[in-house]
Design a protein around this motif. Structure first.
Motif, PDB file in Angstrom:
ATOM      1  N   ARG A  89      10.205   6.916   2.152  1.00 34.40           N
ATOM      2  CA  ARG A  89       9.577   7.224   0.845  1.00 34.40           C
ATOM      3  C   ARG A  89       8.056   7.047   0.897  1.00 34.40           C
ATOM      4  O   ARG A  89       7.344   7.500   0.021  1.00 34.40           O
ATOM      5  N   GLY A  90       7.571   6.347   1.895  1.00 32.62           N
ATOM      6  CA  GLY A  90       6.129   6.161   2.021  1.00 32.62           C
ATOM      7  C   GLY A  90       5.586   5.116   1.052  1.00 32.62           C
ATOM      8  O   GLY A  90       6.339   4.459   0.336  1.00 32.62           O
ATOM      9  N   ALA A  91       4.236   4.968   1.044  1.00 33.31           N
ATOM     10  CA  ALA A  91       3.602   3.941   0.204  1.00 33.31           C
ATOM     11  C   ALA A  91       2.461   4.535  -0.614  1.00 33.31           C
ATOM     12  O   ALA A  91       1.518   3.843  -0.955  1.00 33.31           O
ATOM     13  N   ARG A  92       2.580   5.826  -0.907  1.00 31.88           N
ATOM     14  CA  ARG A  92       1.525   6.445  -1.736  1.00 31.88           C
ATOM     15  C   ARG A  92       1.962   6.381  -3.188  1.00 31.88           C
ATOM     16  O   ARG A  92       2.479   7.363  -3.741  1.00 31.88           O
ATOM     17  N   ALA A  93       1.755   5.233  -3.794  1.00 34.20           N
ATOM     18  CA  ALA A  93       2.269   5.005  -5.142  1.00 34.20           C
ATOM     19  C   ALA A  93       1.751   6.052  -6.128  1.00 34.20           C
ATOM     20  O   ALA A  93       2.463   6.486  -7.018  1.00 34.20           O
ATOM     21  N   ASP A  94       0.506   6.458  -5.949  1.00 35.64           N
ATOM     22  CA  ASP A  94      -0.083   7.380  -6.916  1.00 35.64           C
ATOM     23  C   ASP A  94       0.469   8.801  -6.777  1.00 35.64           C
ATOM     24  O   ASP A  94       0.185   9.658  -7.588  1.00 35.64           O
ATOM     25  N   LYS A 108       0.718  -0.690 -12.085  1.00 31.47           N
ATOM     26  CA  LYS A 108      -0.728  -0.543 -11.935  1.00 31.47           C
ATOM     27  C   LYS A 108      -1.498  -1.759 -12.461  1.00 31.47           C
ATOM     28  O   LYS A 108      -2.605  -2.033 -12.061  1.00 31.47           O
ATOM     29  N   ALA A 109      -0.902  -2.438 -13.455  1.00 29.63           N
ATOM     30  CA  ALA A 109      -1.585  -3.579 -14.064  1.00 29.63           C
ATOM     31  C   ALA A 109      -1.711  -4.747 -13.090  1.00 29.63           C
ATOM     32  O   ALA A 109      -2.536  -5.631 -13.282  1.00 29.63           O
ATOM     33  N   LEU A 110      -0.882  -4.761 -12.057  1.00 30.48           N
ATOM     34  CA  LEU A 110      -0.840  -5.958 -11.212  1.00 30.48           C
ATOM     35  C   LEU A 110      -2.115  -6.096 -10.382  1.00 30.48           C
ATOM     36  O   LEU A 110      -2.582  -5.134  -9.789  1.00 30.48           O
ATOM     37  N   PRO A 111      -2.617  -7.304 -10.314  1.00 30.23           N
ATOM     38  CA  PRO A 111      -3.893  -7.494  -9.633  1.00 30.23           C
ATOM     39  C   PRO A 111      -3.805  -7.464  -8.111  1.00 30.23           C
ATOM     40  O   PRO A 111      -4.824  -7.315  -7.448  1.00 30.23           O
ATOM     41  N   ASN A 112      -2.604  -7.604  -7.546  1.00 36.66           N
ATOM     42  CA  ASN A 112      -2.507  -7.668  -6.083  1.00 36.66           C
ATOM     43  C   ASN A 112      -1.098  -7.227  -5.702  1.00 36.66           C
ATOM     44  O   ASN A 112      -0.154  -7.998  -5.864  1.00 36.66           O
ATOM     45  N   LEU A 113      -0.960  -6.003  -5.221  1.00 32.08           N
ATOM     46  CA  LEU A 113       0.379  -5.434  -5.065  1.00 32.08           C
ATOM     47  C   LEU A 113       0.450  -4.596  -3.788  1.00 32.08           C
ATOM     48  O   LEU A 113      -0.405  -3.734  -3.559  1.00 32.08           O
ATOM     49  N   TYR A 124      -2.716  -2.366  -3.401  1.00 35.62           N
ATOM     50  CA  TYR A 124      -3.352  -1.911  -4.648  1.00 35.62           C
ATOM     51  C   TYR A 124      -3.809  -3.102  -5.470  1.00 35.62           C
ATOM     52  O   TYR A 124      -3.106  -4.114  -5.544  1.00 35.62           O
ATOM     53  N   ARG A 125      -4.980  -2.953  -6.061  1.00 33.61           N
ATOM     54  CA  ARG A 125      -5.438  -3.995  -7.003  1.00 33.61           C
ATOM     55  C   ARG A 125      -5.747  -3.320  -8.326  1.00 33.61           C
ATOM     56  O   ARG A 125      -6.594  -2.431  -8.379  1.00 33.61           O
ATOM     57  N   SER A 126      -5.032  -3.717  -9.349  1.00 36.01           N
ATOM     58  CA  SER A 126      -5.199  -3.153 -10.696  1.00 36.01           C
ATOM     59  C   SER A 126      -5.226  -1.623 -10.639  1.00 36.01           C
ATOM     60  O   SER A 126      -6.090  -0.982 -11.234  1.00 36.01           O
ATOM     61  N   GLY A 127      -4.291  -1.047  -9.903  1.00 34.88           N
ATOM     62  CA  GLY A 127      -4.136   0.410  -9.879  1.00 34.88           C
ATOM     63  C   GLY A 127      -4.999   1.126  -8.859  1.00 34.88           C
ATOM     64  O   GLY A 127      -4.875   2.334  -8.688  1.00 34.88           O
ATOM     65  N   LYS A 128      -5.889   0.400  -8.175  1.00 32.29           N
ATOM     66  CA  LYS A 128      -6.768   1.069  -7.192  1.00 32.29           C
ATOM     67  C   LYS A 128      -6.397   0.628  -5.786  1.00 32.29           C
ATOM     68  O   LYS A 128      -6.194  -0.571  -5.545  1.00 32.29           O
ATOM     69  N   ARG A 129      -6.342   1.606  -4.866  1.00 32.90           N
ATOM     70  CA  ARG A 129      -5.987   1.221  -3.502  1.00 32.90           C
ATOM     71  C   ARG A 129      -7.158   0.522  -2.835  1.00 32.90           C
ATOM     72  O   ARG A 129      -8.312   0.939  -2.992  1.00 32.90           O
ATOM     73  N   VAL A 130      -6.854  -0.549  -2.112  1.00 28.10           N
ATOM     74  CA  VAL A 130      -7.912  -1.287  -1.419  1.00 28.10           C
ATOM     75  C   VAL A 130      -7.742  -1.004   0.070  1.00 28.10           C
ATOM     76  O   VAL A 130      -6.660  -1.188   0.624  1.00 28.10           O
ATOM     77  N   GLY A 131      -8.774  -0.556   0.731  1.00 26.33           N
ATOM     78  CA  GLY A 131      -8.699  -0.272   2.173  1.00 26.33           C
ATOM     79  C   GLY A 131      -7.818   0.945   2.449  1.00 26.33           C
ATOM     80  O   GLY A 131      -7.412   1.672   1.536  1.00 26.33           O
TER      81      GLY A 131
END
Ligand SMILES: C[S@@+](CC[C@H](N)C(=O)[O-])C[C@H]1O[C@@H](n2cnc3c(N)ncnc32)[C@H](O)[C@@H]1O
Length: 634
Positions: A89-94, A108-113, A124-131
């Motif tokens: 299924r992959g990891a591209r949540a968006d 998306k609300a979660l600060p560290n996911l 993801y942090r608050s809905g934004k991908r990190v790295g």
């Protein structure tokens, strides 16, 4: 072995464990086959990097959107979450669709996911991908360690390290804080809503008690909202009042000691053990986030500077727009529905100054608001801007006419007759905070502001029909005190900026009771008086203009009718009403009855039209961020 080698080893074990799980073909959800290997991998990482990492399965009933599969703690504190997806299924949540998409909208609300299907990993942090997204193999469930790629495995080390070492980034401005807390409060609200659908839920039992005590009409959505906002704001206030930490007992104590009894009781009730356990994920997250807030930094920093209100007041008072920003980010529709558009201070001050002049010139009260016996009420006080302006005006007046020494005594007296109602817990808590602070600054330490968590439009006649208990006592008392102000206190000045919202639902719309409360529906029972809104409606219907009356079904009209009843009808005495509202009542057949009633009750009436239309051909500036023309009446 070096750290890198130990990590690579742990990943190899992880990949082989997954491949073995899938090879055995024991029927189970594919995500569940990943759970144990991911937990082991995290624990191994903790061992390598000296972090005490542990994970727990987030328990959640079937049916709802639920929570991410694993909650992860580092050093005993919740640090983040992991959502597992079936291999492939992959990891591209968006990019997810359907139910996964719905889930992502909440997570998306979660600060560290972390999202992972075992092979692909995203943080993801608050809905934004990190790295970067990291793919360590084509499919670990098929190939195990033999399919691993060296470079991505090294990148995964960075991603997991980042995840485990996450610290909440605490905002340094009031606006940043509002935007930071809003998604977490929303997460709590959504979980409460789901809990209410489950018969065996402890949250559901609390809802019945809470509803009975404060808002009889509150449906599930309103209850969930009140729950989330109350917990958020009670914790915030406790942090500002210097709580040692925000675990329930400490937060409740801090609120009690600083005399915020209602919020202390509400927090005690809402966080009661079984419910707290059901809602542990969102409450833990909120607690952790708010504990990291440095109240001193925030209070010292500048607030929002908007072109729309460039007043210096915003600089001095970062809280002025805090709630408006919070609600905009938390639930823009609720903001509109409750009419939460706060009033520019210049408008508030102008109204307060005009009232003070009238008190002096028409009613012989030379010290204006500071004069004996002038009871004041803001029936929709928001974060308390009008009561604050009244206090300030009275302080200036008393200082000028009676000398500085007279200020605390005059203000203590005024604080005892300056009332305010607010229906939402968030602004209520902020109003408490601002007014308490201001009174202390003005030398009145021993007086609590008379802000009530209450529905202005609820009946003044019917006592709360709820059994009294030690736990709910302060909540019941608050509701009774508000009712006593409605039914007994002689109000001389009623002022404010009531909500504006036209009812959009058709007459047969089901669900929660339609708006307008007692003003529109009156008390139940055969011998009850007709609803007071009848005075506005009857003349319109008699004149044959009944087709237009739907325009009267608007919050601001209900508040006008209520204020006229409170200041004049219920006492047959003199007084002042000043509101800034939509200006539609100034013309048109629907409002003929309203205008007639105003002419009947007022000896004098001034209207300041502020325009502000942005819909028609001629657009004009609006003092609010809304499109409806407004006017001040006094
Ligand atoms: C336009 S805002 C006024 C804000 C306030 N003057 C200020 O500047 O902070 C209207 C406020 O009325 C509150 N409100 C709406 N319906 C209410 C009701 N039935 N009883 C009491 N307050 C209500 C809303 O939550 C909102 O805070």
């Amino acid at each position: 072995m070096t750290e890198d080698q130990r990590f690579e080893d742990a990943v190899r074990q992880f990949a082989d464990a997954i491949a073995a799980n899938f090879a055995t073909r024991i029927p189970a959800q594919p995500e569940d086959q990943l759970k144990a290997p991911v937990r082991d991998l995290l624990e191994a990482c903790g061992g390598i990097w000296g972090i005490e990492a542990a994970s727990r399965t987030e328990v959640w009933a079937e049916g709802g959107i639920g929570r991410p599969d694993l909650g992860v703690t580092a050093g005993g504190l919740l640090c983040g979450h992991i959502e597992l997806k079936a291999p492939g299924r992959g990891a591209r949540a968006d990019r997810f669709r359907g139910r996964d998409r719905e889930q992502w909208e909440r997570f998306k609300a979660l600060p560290n996911l972390i999202y992972t299907d075992g092979s692909e990993w995203s943080l993801y942090r608050s809905g934004k991908r990190v790295g970067d997204r990291v793919r360590i193999a084509d499919d670990v469930s098929d190939e195990g360690a033999s399919g691993l790629r060296a470079a991505p495995v090294r990148k995964l080390a960075g991603l997991l390290r980042d995840f485990l070492m996450h610290e909440p980034v605490t905002p340094r401005t009031a606006r940043g804080l509002a935007e930071f807390l809003a998604p977490l409060a929303r997460l709590l609200r959504d979980e409460v809503r789901e809990a209410l659908d489950r018969e065996d839920s402890a949250v559901r039992r609390i809802a019945d008690e809470w509803r009975g005590v404060l808002f009889a009409d509150a449906g599930s959505a309103q209850f969930a909202d009140a729950y989330a906002q109350t917990v958020t704001y009670a914790l915030l206030l406790a942090q500002f009042e210097g709580a040692e930490n925000l675990r329930q007992a400490f937060a409740v104590d801090a609120l009690r000691e600083s005399q915020h009894d209602l919020l202390a009781t509400a927090l005690d009730l809402l966080e009661n053990r079984p419910a707290r356990e059901e809602l542990s994920m969102p409450i833990d997250l909120l607690q952790r986030a708010i504990e990291a807030v440095d109240a001193r930094v925030l209070l010292a920093r500048r607030g929002r500077q908007g072109a729309f209100n460039p007043s210096q007041e915003v600089d001095r008072n970062p809280w002025l727009y805090f709630y408006e920003d919070f609600l905009g980010a938390y639930d823009a529709a609720l903001r509109k529905n409750r009419g939460v558009y706060f009033t520019p201070v210049e408008v508030v001050r102008a109204q307060v100054r005009l009232v003070a002049e009238l008190l002096r010139d028409r009613f012989g009260k030379s010290t204006g608001f500071a004069a004996d016996g002038v009871a004041v009420l803001d029936p929709a006080c928001g974060t308390g801007t009008y009561p604050l302006a009244v206090l300030q005006h009275a302080a200036d007046e008393a200082r000028e006419r009676l000398g500085s020494g007279a200020v605390p005594e005059r203000l203590r007296d005024l604080a005892g007759r300056l009332h305010a109602f607010e229906i939402l817990v968030g602004p209520y808590a902020v109003a408490q905070l601002r007014l308490t602070q201001r009174l202390r600054e003005l030398g009145v330490a021993d007086s609590n502001p008379l802000v009530y968590l209450a529905d202005t439009l609820e009946s003044p006649n019917v006592p709360p029909n709820v059994p009294y208990s030690v736990l709910t006592g302060p909540l019941t008392r608050e509701r009774e005190r508000a009712r006593a102000v409605k039914s007994q206190t002689r109000i001389f000045v009623c002022l404010g900026n009531p909500p504006y919202d036209r009812e959009q639902r058709g007459p047969d719309a089901g669900g929660e009771r339609r708006k307008g409360g007692w003003v529109r529906h009156g008390d139940a029972g055969l011998d009850a008086d007709p609803p007071i809104l009848e005075d506005f409606l009857a003349p319109v219907i008699e004149a044959g203009d009944g087709v237009h009356v739907h325009n009267l079904y608007n919050d601001y009209v209900y508040f006008w009718r209520w204020a006229l009843w409170k200041v004049f009808d219920s006492t047959a005495d003199a007084g002042i009403v000043t509101f800034i509202t939509a200006s539609s009542y100034l013309s048109g057949p629907a409002f003929a009855g309203m205008r007639a009633k105003m002419r009947e009750l007022f000896d004098e009436l001034w209207i300041i039209e502020l325009e502000g239309a942005s819909r028609g051909a001629r657009k004009t500036y609006n003092v609010f961020q809304i499109q409806t023309p407004v006017a001040i009446a006094i």
